[in-house]
Design an enzyme around this catalytic site. Structure first.
Site, PDB file in Angstrom:
ATOM      1  N   HIS A 169      -8.579   4.079   2.377  1.00 17.36           N
ATOM      2  CA  HIS A 169      -7.871   2.658   2.670  1.00 17.36           C
ATOM      3  C   HIS A 169      -7.486   2.938   4.483  1.00 17.36           C
ATOM      4  O   HIS A 169      -7.368   1.910   4.894  1.00 17.36           O
ATOM      5  CB  HIS A 169      -6.407   2.671   1.907  1.00 17.36           C
ATOM      6  N   GLU A 170      -7.213   3.822   4.621  1.00 18.29           N
ATOM      7  CA  GLU A 170      -6.876   4.151   5.995  1.00 18.29           C
ATOM      8  C   GLU A 170      -8.232   3.974   7.123  1.00 18.29           C
ATOM      9  O   GLU A 170      -8.028   3.344   7.793  1.00 18.29           O
ATOM     10  CB  GLU A 170      -6.391   5.612   6.444  1.00 18.29           C
ATOM     11  N   HIS A 216      -8.193   0.452   7.639  1.00 15.19           N
ATOM     12  CA  HIS A 216      -7.314   0.148   8.587  1.00 15.19           C
ATOM     13  C   HIS A 216      -8.193   0.152  10.064  1.00 15.19           C
ATOM     14  O   HIS A 216      -8.238  -0.653  10.844  1.00 15.19           O
ATOM     15  CB  HIS A 216      -6.089   0.849   8.876  1.00 15.19           C
ATOM     16  N   GLU A 270      -3.258  -5.072   4.484  1.00 18.46           N
ATOM     17  CA  GLU A 270      -3.511  -4.060   3.535  1.00 18.46           C
ATOM     18  C   GLU A 270      -4.321  -4.356   2.600  1.00 18.46           C
ATOM     19  O   GLU A 270      -5.090  -3.312   2.139  1.00 18.46           O
ATOM     20  CB  GLU A 270      -2.121  -3.982   2.918  1.00 18.46           C
TER      21      GLU A 270
END
Lengths: 161, 269
Positions: free
Chosen positions: B142-143, B146, B194
């Protein structure tokens, strides 16, 4: 939560208290000013720098009245916001109006106490009292000084002219 | 000359605007102006992002660490394993322009952050919370998402620009503005950002393990216990509702036909 209260709640509470107490004091002061102005309305106070020709004075002296006023927290905050965009600092106007009128009244009271009949060459002076905190930046209050030359008339006749 | 007694006239020197009206007008007006300027600055950051290539970002932030970061010992096994996991996940992101670095912050609040220059900070709180490598892999994926969307730089840019703006207007000294982890943790990404990072993360997890089992188990546990697991409040507050998130991830797995069951890899510490 406590931090939130200290950062926002406390200043807001202070603001509220300052507003209500400040408004109450101001209203009381204006009442007192109007009442005294009514009482002294017939007392001649003029700004000529020489005595009017038809006055004949037997004695004269310097009289003065001075008042020191402070800004309340509410007015200060609103004035701070006003300072960002500029314009009339409306919250300060009643404050300075009170100061001018109170200083004049005190000057008149000073003269009347010694039995003087009129005042000429009246002047108003003002000075800023620096705040002791923050290197003297910021204003702790303002002094308003009214002074003039009070005279006793030689005869009651002179005054009615 | 005749002296005519007269009392001072009211309303000449004092305006009759009520102080509260004056206060209300000023507060409302200034708020509008401040918000407008803040939005303009955010918009300018968006524009600036187009002009900062990734290579420049990497060169600028190569050795950078947030000032209040309390890192664990470089010999820590968890650090080693997390770095290894990030490298393996990033391997599946073919043209990743970053060399990812992992640091562990000693905060007990479960959180993970993507910071400029390819720095990923995970907190000890998060490492205590995860029960398998698969769970951790999804958070790290998930990071990485980003990074791909450059959300981290957007957040940093906004953070710097807005704190400069507020410091200037509050009359503070702007020369010692520092970027702190706490500020960055409180930056909010939009739900859109997100979700997009979630999608990318799940794809990485699938490519790496061949299934997405346990990828969203961390969020399911958060949802069930309703935030009683450690101090997850600060993490979930900047992230979409855990339940929504799990639903979206399940949808994605179903759509792509990714197996939701497979062998779980345990943590190696």
């Amino acid at each position: 939560m406590l931090e939130l209260f200290l950062n926002f709640g406390l200043p807001f509470l202070l603001l509220l208290v300052a507003y209500f107490v400040g408004t109450m004091l101001e209203k009381g002061h204006f009442r007192s000013i109007r009442k005294r102005e009514g009482e002294y309305a017939k007392f001649p106070v003029v700004t000529f720098d020489t005595m009017p020709d038809d006055w004949s004075a037997s004695s004269g002296t310097l009289v003065s009245g001075s008042v020191v006023i402070s800004l309340d927290y509410f007015k200060r905050v609103i004035a701070g916001l006003r300072a960002i965009v500029g314009g009339r600092i409306k919250t300060y106007e009643p404050l300075l109006d009170r100061a001018r009128r109170e200083a004049m009244l005190r000057m008149i009271e000073d003269a009347r106490r010694d039995g003087y009949d009129a005042i000429f060459n009246v002047r108003l002076e003002t000075s800023r009292l620096a705040n002791s905190r923050g290197d003297g930046k910021g204003t702790a209050g303002v002094e308003m000084l009214a002074f003039g030359t009070a005279v006793k008339f030689a005869s009651r006749f002179a005054r009615t002219q | 000359m005749k002296f005519i007694p007269r009392q001072p006239r009211e309303g000449i020197n004092v305006s009759d605007t009520h102080p509260l009206v004056e206060a209300g007008t000023l507060v409302a007006g200034l708020t509008v102006i401040f918000v407008a300027i803040a939005l303009l600055l955010i918009f300018l950051v968006e524009i600036a992002l187009y002009f900062i290539p990734v290579e420049k970002e990497v060169a600028l932030f190569e050795d950078w660490l947030p000032e209040d970061l309390v890192t664990v010992s470089p010999a820590d096994e968890r650090l080693h394993q997390t770095q290894l996991l990030v490298d393996r996940l990033a391997f599946h992101w073919a043209d990743a322009p970053y060399t990812f670095r992992v640091e562990i912050d000693d905060s007990s609040v479960a959180n993970a952050m993507a910071l400029p220059g390819g720095l990923i900070v995970v907190t000890e709180g998060l490492l205590d919370l995860v029960e398998s490598e698969n769970e951790l892999a999804f958070v790290l994926g998930h990071e990485l998402g980003h990074f791909r969307n450059r959300d981290h730089l957007r957040a940093l840019g906004r953070g710097i620009v807005l704190s400069l703006f507020f410091a200037t207007t509050m009359g503070k000294d702007v020369s010692n503005i520092s970027v702190n982890v706490t500020d960055l943790a409180l930056r909010g990404f939009s739900r859109q950002q997100e979700s997009s990072a979630d999608e990318f993360g799940l794809a990485l997890v699938y490519t790496h393990y061949g299934h997405v089992d346990q990828a969203w188990r961390l969020f399911e546990r958060w949802d069930e216990t309703d935030g009683t697991v450690l101090n997850v409040v600060s993490y979930t507050s900047t992230h979409p509702d855990a339940g929504d998130r799990v639903d979206k991830l399940k949808d994605q797995a179903l759509r792509e036909g990714w197996p939701v069951e497979g062998s779980i890899t345990g943590l190696k510490w």
